[in-house]
Design a protein around this motif. Structure first.
Motif, PDB file in Angstrom:
ATOM      1  N   SER A   1       4.562   7.051  14.500  1.00  7.71           N
ATOM      2  CA  SER A   1       5.370   6.565  13.376  1.00  7.71           C
ATOM      3  C   SER A   1       6.675   5.958  13.875  1.00  7.71           C
ATOM      4  O   SER A   1       7.096   4.890  13.406  1.00  7.71           O
ATOM      5  CB  SER A   1       5.660   7.722  12.404  1.00  7.71           C
ATOM      6  OG  SER A   1       4.462   8.254  11.886  1.00  7.71           O
TER       7      SER A   1
ATOM      8  N   ALA B   1       0.554   1.961  12.569  1.00  7.08           N
ATOM      9  CA  ALA B   1       1.023   2.934  13.559  1.00  7.08           C
ATOM     10  C   ALA B   1      -0.095   3.374  14.492  1.00  7.08           C
ATOM     11  O   ALA B   1       0.160   3.741  15.641  1.00  7.08           O
ATOM     12  CB  ALA B   1       1.624   4.144  12.862  1.00  7.08           C
TER      13      ALA B   1
ATOM     14  N   GLU C   1       4.200  11.924  14.747  1.00  5.41           N
ATOM     15  CA  GLU C   1       5.579  11.461  14.724  1.00  5.41           C
ATOM     16  C   GLU C   1       5.836  10.339  15.732  1.00  5.41           C
ATOM     17  O   GLU C   1       6.512   9.358  15.426  1.00  5.41           O
ATOM     18  CB  GLU C   1       6.509  12.645  15.012  1.00  5.41           C
ATOM     19  CG  GLU C   1       7.987  12.305  14.989  1.00  5.41           C
ATOM     20  CD  GLU C   1       8.503  11.929  13.608  1.00  5.41           C
ATOM     21  OE1 GLU C   1       9.531  11.227  13.540  1.00  5.41           O
ATOM     22  OE2 GLU C   1       7.885  12.332  12.613  1.00  5.41           O
TER      23      GLU C   1
ATOM     24  N   ALA D   1       6.627   1.918   3.149  1.00  2.00           N
ATOM     25  CA  ALA D   1       5.824   2.745   4.046  1.00  2.00           C
ATOM     26  C   ALA D   1       4.731   3.459   3.264  1.00  2.00           C
ATOM     27  O   ALA D   1       4.970   3.958   2.161  1.00  2.00           O
ATOM     28  CB  ALA D   1       6.709   3.754   4.768  1.00  2.00           C
TER      29      ALA D   1
ATOM     30  N   LEU E   1       6.215   7.916   7.808  1.00  2.00           N
ATOM     31  CA  LEU E   1       6.570   6.569   8.271  1.00  2.00           C
ATOM     32  C   LEU E   1       7.925   6.137   7.715  1.00  2.00           C
ATOM     33  O   LEU E   1       8.719   5.499   8.411  1.00  2.00           O
ATOM     34  CB  LEU E   1       5.493   5.576   7.846  1.00  2.00           C
ATOM     35  CG  LEU E   1       4.203   5.556   8.667  1.00  2.00           C
ATOM     36  CD1 LEU E   1       3.144   4.712   7.970  1.00  2.00           C
ATOM     37  CD2 LEU E   1       4.462   5.021  10.072  1.00  2.00           C
TER      38      LEU E   1
ATOM     39  N   ASP F   1      -0.333   3.948   8.270  1.00  2.62           N
ATOM     40  CA  ASP F   1      -0.630   4.899   9.338  1.00  2.62           C
ATOM     41  C   ASP F   1      -1.780   4.433  10.214  1.00  2.62           C
ATOM     42  O   ASP F   1      -1.631   4.259  11.419  1.00  2.62           O
ATOM     43  CB  ASP F   1      -0.976   6.267   8.727  1.00  2.62           C
ATOM     44  CG  ASP F   1       0.208   6.894   8.041  1.00  2.62           C
ATOM     45  OD1 ASP F   1       1.134   7.294   8.752  1.00  2.62           O
ATOM     46  OD2 ASP F   1       0.218   6.965   6.807  1.00  2.62           O
TER      47      ASP F   1
END
Length: 349
Positions: free
Chosen positions: A244, A236, A241, A262, A267, A186
């Motif tokens: 991702s 990310a 969202e 992930a 993700l 993330d």
């Protein structure tokens, strides 16, 4: 309170008992006092006055790095909030959400909501290393419980063994025979950066959870005799969202690996969506494993690491209440479990 006592023909202490310690009065006496209070328009002891007497305000503060909408949009944070709210001792305790974005000037100036907030203690959720908000609340000399974050001060903490859990996820993928593996995280540093993660970027990571999970993945690669540098790691840059989806599409566009690991279910589910848009079948063409075991992961049949997010919230709230009450600080580490479902299979399955 004095006026109510005079009108009801009782002591001021009896009025206080009617609101705070009803067991010390008969039911009839308490009801008479409350009725007199209602007739006079008195609604009960003033919260500020009570806080001055007890030294407590009846509120806890939950610190989050991102904006307030994030607390409700992110499924993992929402599960944590659910667990906090389920603690029975909080039935008469307020929960104050305290956004602590790093880019805020108020954070750097040691001012703002963390100093104004009337709380009895703080839950610091996933704060990056060296976040100034943690130093600010420590200077208030109120109890602090760390959730999923670095803890150089040795404060009470609730978390999981992220490195071990991540290692199990990667070991599962490698045991199936995958050698072309992509990894999605993330956010390593809260600076908005996204894209392929270089070794230098990994060394700069300030998010403890993501750093530990990457370390776990790398350990699994070494144990399997697979070069860690063969894995493509993509960041990310955030937890929402859109970030991702963009990260998943970027990873698959670079030449699809046969498996994606992930660091969150969000993700992982974004990767499955991106794979379908590219015409890839899961798990026949692409295996996917996540982390968290959200309800959406169960519905999707996602192979993932289960962590007790709701219970993490419960444990953190109970620990903070215990410390506020004079209990000993301690660390609580909750169990995790790799749950194998339908999104992982050997290459070319």
């Amino acid at each position: 309170m004095r006026d109510v006592a005079q009108a009801a023909g009782v002591s001021q202490a009896a009025v206080s008992y009617a609101y705070n310690r009803p067991g010390k009065l008969s039911a009839a006496q308490r009801e008479r006092i409350l009725q007199v209070a209602r007739d006079l328009g008195y609604i009960g002891p003033h919260a500020t006055g009570r806080s001055l007497r007890t030294g407590q305000v009846g509120a806890l503060g939950l610190m989050i790095t991102d904006s307030l909408p994030y607390a409700f949009d992110d499924p993992a944070t929402a599960a944590l909030l659910k667990g906090i709210s389920e603690v029975g001792e909080l039935s008469e305790v307020a929960l104050t959400l305290l956004p602590c974005p790093l880019e805020s000037d108020r954070m750097a100036q040691d001012s703002g909501v963390l100093l104004r907030g009337l709380v009895d203690g703080f839950l610091a959720y996933a704060m990056p290393e060296t976040h100034p908000a943690v130093d600010t609340v420590l200077r208030r000399q109120l109890p602090v419980v760390i959730i999923d974050g670095p803890n150089p001060e040795g404060l009470p903490r609730v978390g999981i063994r992220d490195r071990e859990a991540a290692r199990a996820a990667a070991a599962h993928v490698l045991s199936l025979g995958h050698r072309s593996v992509g990894i999605l995280v993330d956010r390593l540093v809260p600076d908005g950066h996204s894209g392929v993660v270089t070794p230098a970027r990994r060394r700069q990571a300030r998010d403890l959870v993501m750093r530990e999970r990457l370390a776990g993945y790398a350990a699994a690669f070494r144990s399997a005799g697979v070069p860690w540098k063969s894995a493509t790691v993509v960041e990310a840059g955030g937890f929402h969202e859109a970030a991702s989806q963009a990260a998943a599409e970027s990873l698959l566009a670079a030449g699809p690996p046969t498996a994606v690991i992930a660091a969150s279910d969000v993700l992982a589910l974004a990767t499955i969506d991106a794979a379908h848009r590219c015409g890839l079948r899961v798990p026949q063409d692409l295996s996917v494993v996540g982390f968290d075991d959200l309800p959406s992961a169960v519905a999707a049949g996602l192979t993932t690491v289960r962590q007790p997010l709701v219970d993490k919230g419960r444990q953190a709230a109970r620990l903070l209440l215990d410390v506020i009450g004079g209990g000993e600080p301690r660390e609580v580490l909750l169990p995790t479990e790799l749950v194998v479902r339908a999104t992982t299979a050997p290459p070319g399955y």
